[in-house]
Design an enzyme around this catalytic site. Structure first.
Site, mmCIF file in Angstrom:
data_model
loop_
_atom_site.group_PDB
_atom_site.id
_atom_site.type_symbol
_atom_site.label_atom_id
_atom_site.label_comp_id
_atom_site.label_asym_id
_atom_site.label_seq_id
_atom_site.Cartn_x
_atom_site.Cartn_y
_atom_site.Cartn_z
ATOM 1 N N HIS A 92 0.841 -1.204 0.000
ATOM 2 C CA HIS A 92 0.000 0.000 0.000
ATOM 3 C C HIS A 92 0.878 1.257 0.000
ATOM 4 O O HIS A 92 1.909 1.301 0.665
ATOM 5 C CB HIS A 92 -0.924 -0.008 1.227
ATOM 6 C CG HIS A 92 -2.000 1.024 1.137
ATOM 7 N ND1 HIS A 92 -1.782 2.340 1.462
ATOM 8 C CD2 HIS A 92 -3.287 0.940 0.723
ATOM 9 C CE1 HIS A 92 -2.903 3.023 1.263
ATOM 10 N NE2 HIS A 92 -3.827 2.190 0.809
ATOM 11 N N GLU A 152 -3.021 2.446 -7.211
ATOM 12 C CA GLU A 152 -3.508 3.425 -6.231
ATOM 13 C C GLU A 152 -2.390 4.391 -5.838
ATOM 14 O O GLU A 152 -1.696 4.202 -4.845
ATOM 15 C CB GLU A 152 -4.130 2.729 -4.999
ATOM 16 C CG GLU A 152 -3.290 1.714 -4.276
ATOM 17 C CD GLU A 152 -2.624 2.289 -3.045
ATOM 18 O OE1 GLU A 152 -1.487 1.866 -2.780
ATOM 19 O OE2 GLU A 152 -3.203 3.156 -2.370
HETATM 20 C C1 PEP Z 1 -6.764 3.594 0.276
HETATM 21 O O1 PEP Z 1 -6.088 4.239 1.079
HETATM 22 O O2 PEP Z 1 -6.481 2.420 0.036
HETATM 23 C C2 PEP Z 1 -7.893 4.246 -0.368
HETATM 24 C C3 PEP Z 1 -8.267 3.796 -1.529
HETATM 25 O O3 PEP Z 1 -8.470 5.268 0.321
HETATM 26 P P1 PEP Z 1 -9.640 6.273 -0.164
HETATM 27 O O4 PEP Z 1 -10.688 5.439 -0.841
HETATM 28 O O5 PEP Z 1 -10.130 6.898 1.102
HETATM 29 O O6 PEP Z 1 -9.003 7.231 -1.089
#
Ligand code: PEP
Length: 240
Positions: A92, A152
Site C-alpha cells: 500500500h 492506487e
Molecule cells: C486507500 O487508502 O487504500 C484508499 C483507496 O483510500 P480512499 O478510498 O479513502 O481514497
C-alpha cells in the site's frame, strides 16, 4: 465479477464499532450478486468478524516477510489465515511512503503470503512498471493466479487530500500493467490477473469508473467506513 476491497486502515477505533459496522454491511450485502467483497479490518478485529456465515470475505492489511522466524510485532500469513483471512493487502502506498517499505521487502512479503496460502492484493503507484517488475520478481505463474493488482497512487487517496485519477487515464494504466505482466509472465497471466483501482472512489463517483475505466474492481478506503455509503457503492457495482 467485480472485486471490491474495503480497506479500513486503523479504523474503527473500538472493537464494538468495528463489529457494528461489519454486521450492518453483512446484513445488507448478502443479497448482492456477481460481486466479490473483501473487508480488510485491523487484524486485531479479525477473530470477532470471522464468526458465522458471511458472504463477505476477510483480509489483512499487511503481513510479515517470513512465517517461520521470530519477528517482534509482526503478523505471519499463517496467523491471518487461521483468523479467517483469505486475502492480504501488500505494498500500500501509505506503507511505502511513511514506513519506507521497499520493493524488495514487498516482494518478500508477497512470496511469504502466497506460501502461507493467502491471496494477495498488490498495490502499485506512480512507479507502476518498476514496482511490478521488482515486486513480482521470482513469483511463478501459479502464484500470479492468486494475486490482484491495485493501481492506487498516494496522490489519489482521499485522506491524503488527493483527487481521483481520471477514468480515461485508468484505461491506459490498466494497459500498461497488462503489458508489464505480459513481458514478465505471459499473455495468459496478463489477461487473468485482476486489475483494480484505488483512490477516492465513493458511492457518488463509482459510476464514472464503472463505465469508462474498465477496471476489474476497486480498493475503497474512506467510503467503506460508513455502511450506507459502502452499500450504495456495492449496489452500483452490482448493476455495473
Ligand atoms: C486507500 O487508502 O487504500 C484508499 C483507496 O483510500 P480512499 O478510498 O479513502 O481514497
Amino acid at each position: 465479477m467485480q472485486l471490491i476491497i474495503a480497506n479500513w486502515k486503523n479504523n474503527p477505533k473500538t472493537l464494538a464499532r468495528a463489529k457494528s459496522l461489519f454486521l450492518s454491511i453483512r446484513q445488507r450485502a448478502h443479497k448482492l450478486k456477481n460481486i466479490e467483497v473483501v473487508v480488510c479490518p485491523p487484524s486485531l478485529y479479525l477473530p470477532e468478524l470471522s464468526v458465522g456465515v458471511s458472504s463477505l470475505k476477510l483480509g489483512g492489511q499487511d503481513c510479515s516477510w517470513k512465517d517461520s522466524v521470530p519477528l517482534t510485532g509482526e503478523i505471519a500469513p499463517s496467523m491471518l489465515k487461521s483468523l479467517g483471512a483469505e486475502y492480504v493487502i501488500l505494498g500500500h502506498s501509505e506503507r511505502r511512503r511513511y514506513l519506507q517499505e521497499t520493493d524488495a521487502l514487498i516482494n518478500r512479503k508477497i512470496k511469504s503470503a502466497l506460501k502461507g496460502g493467502l491471496k494477495v492484493i498488490f498495490c502499485v503507484g506512480d512507479e507502476t512498471r518498476n514496482q511490478i517488475r521488482r515486486g513480482l520478481d521470482g513469483i511463478g505463474g501459479a502464484g500470479m493466479v492468486r494475486l490482484a493488482i491495485v493501481y492506487e497512487p498516494l496522490s489519489a487517496i482521499s485522506t491524503q487530500k488527493g483527487s481521483p485519477v481520471a477514468p480515461s487515464e485508468l484505461r491506459q494504466k490498466k494497459a500498461l500493467i497488462q503489458n508489464a505482466l505480459k513481458q514478465m509472465f505471459s499473455r495468459a497471466v496478463a489477461q487473468k490477473v485482476r486489475i483494480l483501482y484505488g483512490g477516492s472512489v465513493n458511492e457518488k463517483n463509482i459510476k464514472s469508473f464503472l463505465g469508462a475505466a474498465g477496471m476489474d474492481g476497486f480498493l475503497v478506503g474512506q467510503a467503506s467506513l460508513n455502511s450506507s455509503r459502502f452499500l450504495r457503492l456495492l449496489r452500483a457495482c452490482e448493476r455495473g
